[in-house]
Design an enzyme around this catalytic site. Structure first.
Site, PDB file in Angstrom:
ATOM      1  NE  ARG A   9      -1.851  -1.809   3.470  1.00  0.00           N
ATOM      2  CZ  ARG A   9      -2.100  -3.006   4.006  1.00  0.00           C
ATOM      3  NH1 ARG A   9      -3.209  -3.647   3.703  1.00  0.00           N
ATOM      4  NH2 ARG A   9      -1.260  -3.546   4.862  1.00  0.00           N
ATOM      5  CB  ILE A  10       3.194   2.748   2.480  1.00  0.00           C
ATOM      6  CG1 ILE A  10       2.087   2.727   3.555  1.00  0.00           C
ATOM      7  CG2 ILE A  10       4.030   4.017   2.605  1.00  0.00           C
ATOM      8  CD1 ILE A  10       2.588   2.588   4.983  1.00  0.00           C
ATOM      9  NE  ARG A  57       3.835  13.653 -15.024  1.00  0.00           N
ATOM     10  CZ  ARG A  57       3.854  14.550 -14.034  1.00  0.00           C
ATOM     11  NH1 ARG A  57       2.726  14.861 -13.426  1.00  0.00           N
ATOM     12  NH2 ARG A  57       4.974  15.115 -13.651  1.00  0.00           N
ATOM     13  CB  THR A  88       8.646   5.777   6.411  1.00  0.00           C
ATOM     14  OG1 THR A  88       8.378   5.119   5.170  1.00  0.00           O
ATOM     15  CG2 THR A  88       9.109   7.196   6.167  1.00  0.00           C
ATOM     16  CB  SER A  89       9.612   0.145   6.708  1.00  0.00           C
ATOM     17  OG  SER A  89      10.957  -0.165   6.993  1.00  0.00           O
ATOM     18  NE  ARG A  90       6.491  -1.089  13.009  1.00  0.00           N
ATOM     19  CZ  ARG A  90       5.595  -0.175  12.643  1.00  0.00           C
ATOM     20  NH1 ARG A  90       5.970   0.926  12.012  1.00  0.00           N
ATOM     21  NH2 ARG A  90       4.313  -0.330  12.925  1.00  0.00           N
ATOM     22  CD  GLU A 122      10.595   3.522  16.719  1.00  0.00           C
ATOM     23  OE1 GLU A 122       9.435   3.730  17.135  1.00  0.00           O
ATOM     24  OE2 GLU A 122      10.855   3.311  15.534  1.00  0.00           O
ATOM     25  CG  HIS A 182       7.398   5.518  14.670  1.00  0.00           C
ATOM     26  ND1 HIS A 182       7.695   4.233  15.020  1.00  0.00           N
ATOM     27  CD2 HIS A 182       6.452   5.416  13.708  1.00  0.00           C
ATOM     28  CE1 HIS A 182       6.962   3.383  14.320  1.00  0.00           C
ATOM     29  NE2 HIS A 182       6.191   4.094  13.504  1.00  0.00           N
TER      30      HIS A 182
HETATM   31  P1  NAD Z   1       1.828  -3.726   2.964  1.00  0.00           P
HETATM   32  O1  NAD Z   1       1.698  -5.034   3.630  1.00  0.00           O
HETATM   33  O2  NAD Z   1       0.690  -3.221   2.115  1.00  0.00           O
HETATM   34  O3  NAD Z   1       3.161  -3.666   2.072  1.00  0.00           O
HETATM   35  C1  NAD Z   1       4.377  -4.235   2.447  1.00  0.00           C
HETATM   36  C2  NAD Z   1       5.011  -4.852   1.210  1.00  0.00           C
HETATM   37  O4  NAD Z   1       6.338  -5.273   1.544  1.00  0.00           O
HETATM   38  C3  NAD Z   1       4.258  -6.089   0.702  1.00  0.00           C
HETATM   39  O5  NAD Z   1       3.902  -5.917  -0.657  1.00  0.00           O
HETATM   40  C4  NAD Z   1       5.272  -7.207   0.862  1.00  0.00           C
HETATM   41  O6  NAD Z   1       5.196  -8.187  -0.168  1.00  0.00           O
HETATM   42  C5  NAD Z   1       6.579  -6.447   0.795  1.00  0.00           C
HETATM   43  N1  NAD Z   1       7.727  -7.202   1.323  1.00  0.00           N
HETATM   44  C6  NAD Z   1       7.726  -8.173   2.261  1.00  0.00           C
HETATM   45  N2  NAD Z   1       8.985  -8.639   2.431  1.00  0.00           N
HETATM   46  C7  NAD Z   1       9.773  -7.947   1.576  1.00  0.00           C
HETATM   47  C8  NAD Z   1      11.166  -7.981   1.277  1.00  0.00           C
HETATM   48  N3  NAD Z   1      11.999  -8.809   1.900  1.00  0.00           N
HETATM   49  N4  NAD Z   1      11.640  -7.112   0.356  1.00  0.00           N
HETATM   50  C9  NAD Z   1      10.806  -6.247  -0.279  1.00  0.00           C
HETATM   51  N5  NAD Z   1       9.479  -6.197  -0.061  1.00  0.00           N
HETATM   52  C10 NAD Z   1       8.971  -7.031   0.865  1.00  0.00           C
HETATM   53  O7  NAD Z   1       2.105  -2.688   4.135  1.00  0.00           O
HETATM   54  P2  NAD Z   1       1.976  -1.089   4.097  1.00  0.00           P
HETATM   55  O8  NAD Z   1       0.603  -0.672   4.523  1.00  0.00           O
HETATM   56  O9  NAD Z   1       2.505  -0.581   2.805  1.00  0.00           O
HETATM   57  O10 NAD Z   1       2.975  -0.715   5.289  1.00  0.00           O
HETATM   58  C11 NAD Z   1       4.351  -1.097   5.237  1.00  0.00           C
HETATM   59  C12 NAD Z   1       5.018  -0.923   6.569  1.00  0.00           C
HETATM   60  O11 NAD Z   1       5.234   0.453   6.828  1.00  0.00           O
HETATM   61  C13 NAD Z   1       4.180  -1.399   7.774  1.00  0.00           C
HETATM   62  O12 NAD Z   1       4.316  -2.786   7.986  1.00  0.00           O
HETATM   63  C14 NAD Z   1       4.747  -0.582   8.906  1.00  0.00           C
HETATM   64  O13 NAD Z   1       5.743  -1.309   9.575  1.00  0.00           O
HETATM   65  C15 NAD Z   1       5.344   0.643   8.232  1.00  0.00           C
HETATM   66  N6  NAD Z   1       4.648   1.904   8.562  1.00  0.00           N
HETATM   67  C16 NAD Z   1       5.327   2.877   9.234  1.00  0.00           C
HETATM   68  C17 NAD Z   1       4.691   4.082   9.530  1.00  0.00           C
HETATM   69  C18 NAD Z   1       5.402   5.195  10.241  1.00  0.00           C
HETATM   70  O14 NAD Z   1       4.748   5.966  10.925  1.00  0.00           O
HETATM   71  N7  NAD Z   1       6.690   5.342  10.078  1.00  0.00           N
HETATM   72  C19 NAD Z   1       3.367   4.290   9.144  1.00  0.00           C
HETATM   73  C20 NAD Z   1       2.720   3.269   8.459  1.00  0.00           C
HETATM   74  C21 NAD Z   1       3.367   2.072   8.175  1.00  0.00           C
END
Ligand code: NAD
Length: 367
Positions: free
Chosen positions: A161-162, A200, A264-266, A295, A317
């Site tokens: 999604r993100i 575009r 921005t992931s973990r 954290e 975060h």
């Molecule tokens: P999502 O599940 O829709 O997308 C995650 C993607 O990562 C999936 O398509 C998955 O196949 C892929 N993935 C898994 N293992 C992988 C690898 N080894 N290499 C590459 N890709 C891989 O999740 P999302 O809604 O997009 O959110 C992603 C992450 O962002 C969340 O799990 C969360 O930890 C983090 N997040 C952080 C904040 C923040 O405030 N910083 C906010 C929202 C989400």
């Protein structure tokens, strides 16, 4: 509607809790802004609450589920990421847990993009120069220049999604896009982005032709000017392609010396000691981080080193921390609204009581 469910929230999630109170729920909220100790959560669960509202700060595992045996019916997580919840334990105890996917997607992606801009265009050192009255002349290249974002190549690691939302923002900045995801590849979305890029260009909105494609991890890292990480935290044993320390000495060395890393992931997806070394020794040009291995970021973290402060942006975060995204009571807009709706769905038996049909339940495989 008379419901006398008992809910314990480990954190105040704002006005959405009133939605529960208005439905007759007894809602107890941990009053302190810091996380409650695990022992307190266990005590509350043992006292017989039906639902638990949690954040990423709470470790939710067998100890909690055991304390709630026979009474705890749902854990509603105020986040999309749920690496703090032991999924295998939840499944063993058959406790559904929910998350708040989708409603934070755009906010997180836009913040990732702003972080990218901040580190590339040196917003922080430039503002410090001005505020500290060290801006003594205008000059074509002194005291420093930034790196343009427009027209550059970005690697999106994780096209969930993100990641897809980030792609959309980057396409608007005329960037070329390398995508990597071993488990989920959305070719329809990528093709649609290519079509908008082509349109575009054809209409003169962007001068250069740009492109987007899926590539291997090595190609993505080796060719990108920016690498933005959008994966869940998956430890060894939780996935065939775990993400713990996905960025380490070896993979950071694969990046170009002129490239920037945005996370921005973990936090544990990046080996912070390796990253600090990469910045100190100029293996890469810079990094912008929103999440950390521990954290809040410890005072003695090597990421705080003054030697790298001009090219290492650090945020608390904060990527989803926007008003509507965090607090809206509307389950289609806010994390709070979605969190509470996920809890209501389970406790009130919506969708005919079929957990597998409830949109916000994560561990459907257990039912
Ligand atoms: P999502 O599940 O829709 O997308 C995650 C993607 O990562 C999936 O398509 C998955 O196949 C892929 N993935 C898994 N293992 C992988 C690898 N080894 N290499 C590459 N890709 C891989 O999740 P999302 O809604 O997009 O959110 C992603 C992450 O962002 C969340 O799990 C969360 O930890 C983090 N997040 C952080 C904040 C923040 O405030 N910083 C906010 C929202 C989400």
């Amino acid at each position: 509607m008379a419901n006398n469910f008992r809910v314990f929230a480990t954190c105040d999630i704002g006005p959405a809790l009133d939605v529960l109170r208005e439905r007759g729920y007894q809602v107890e909220v941990y009053p302190d802004p810091t996380a409650p100790p695990k022992s307190l959560i266990i005590d509350k669960v043992r006292s017989g609450v039906d639902g638990l509202i949690t954040t990423l700060r709470d470790q939710i595992d067998a100890e909690i589920f055991e304390a709630g045996k026979g009474t705890l019916k749902v854990v509603a997580q105020f986040a999309v990421g749920f690496d703090n919840i032991n999924r295998a334990d939840a499944n063993r105890y058959k406790i559904p847990f929910t998350n708040t996917a989708d409603v934070l997607t755009e906010a997180t992606a836009e913040f990732a993009f702003f972080m990218l801009g901040a580190v590339a265009r040196k917003l922080w050192p430039a503002e410090h120069l001005t505020r500290e009255n060290r801006w003594s002349f205008w000059h074509p290249y002194l005291p420093f220049l930034g790196d343009e974002v427009t027209g550059k190549t970005i690697a999106i690691i994780g096209t969930g999604r993100i990641g897809l939302a980030m792609i959309k923002k980057c396409a608007g900045f005329d960037m070329n896009i390398l995508c990597y995801d071993p488990a989920y590849q959305n070719h329809e979305y990528v093709n649609a982005i290519q079509e908008t890029m082509d349109l575009r260009h054809a209409r003169g909105i962007q001068k250069e032709k740009t492109w987007i494609k899926y590539v291997s991890f090595e190609e993505a890292l080796g060719q990108a000017d920016f690498v933005s990480v959008h994966v869940p935290l998956l430890r060894e044993g939780e996935s065939n392609t775990p993400t713990y320390h996905l960025f380490n000495e070896r993979t950071l060395k694969t990046m170009k010396p002129s490239a920037f890393l945005v996370n921005t992931s973990r936090g544990p997806v990046v080996d912070e000691n390796a990253l600090a070394k990469a910045l100190e020794e100029n293996w890469i040009a810079g990094a912008a981080l929103d999440v950390y291995e521990k954290e809040p970021l410890p005072a003695d973290s090597p990421l705080r080193s003054p030697a790298i402060e001009d090219r290492c942006r650090l945020f608390p975060h904060f990527a989803s921390a926007a008003k509507i995204t965090r607090l809206s009571t509307d389950p289609n807009k806010g994390m709070a609204g979605r969190c509470v709706q996920g809890l209501i769905d389970v406790l009130e038996g919506n969708y005919g009581g079929d957990v597998t049909k409830m949109p916000y339940v994560v561990n459907k495989e257990a039912f």
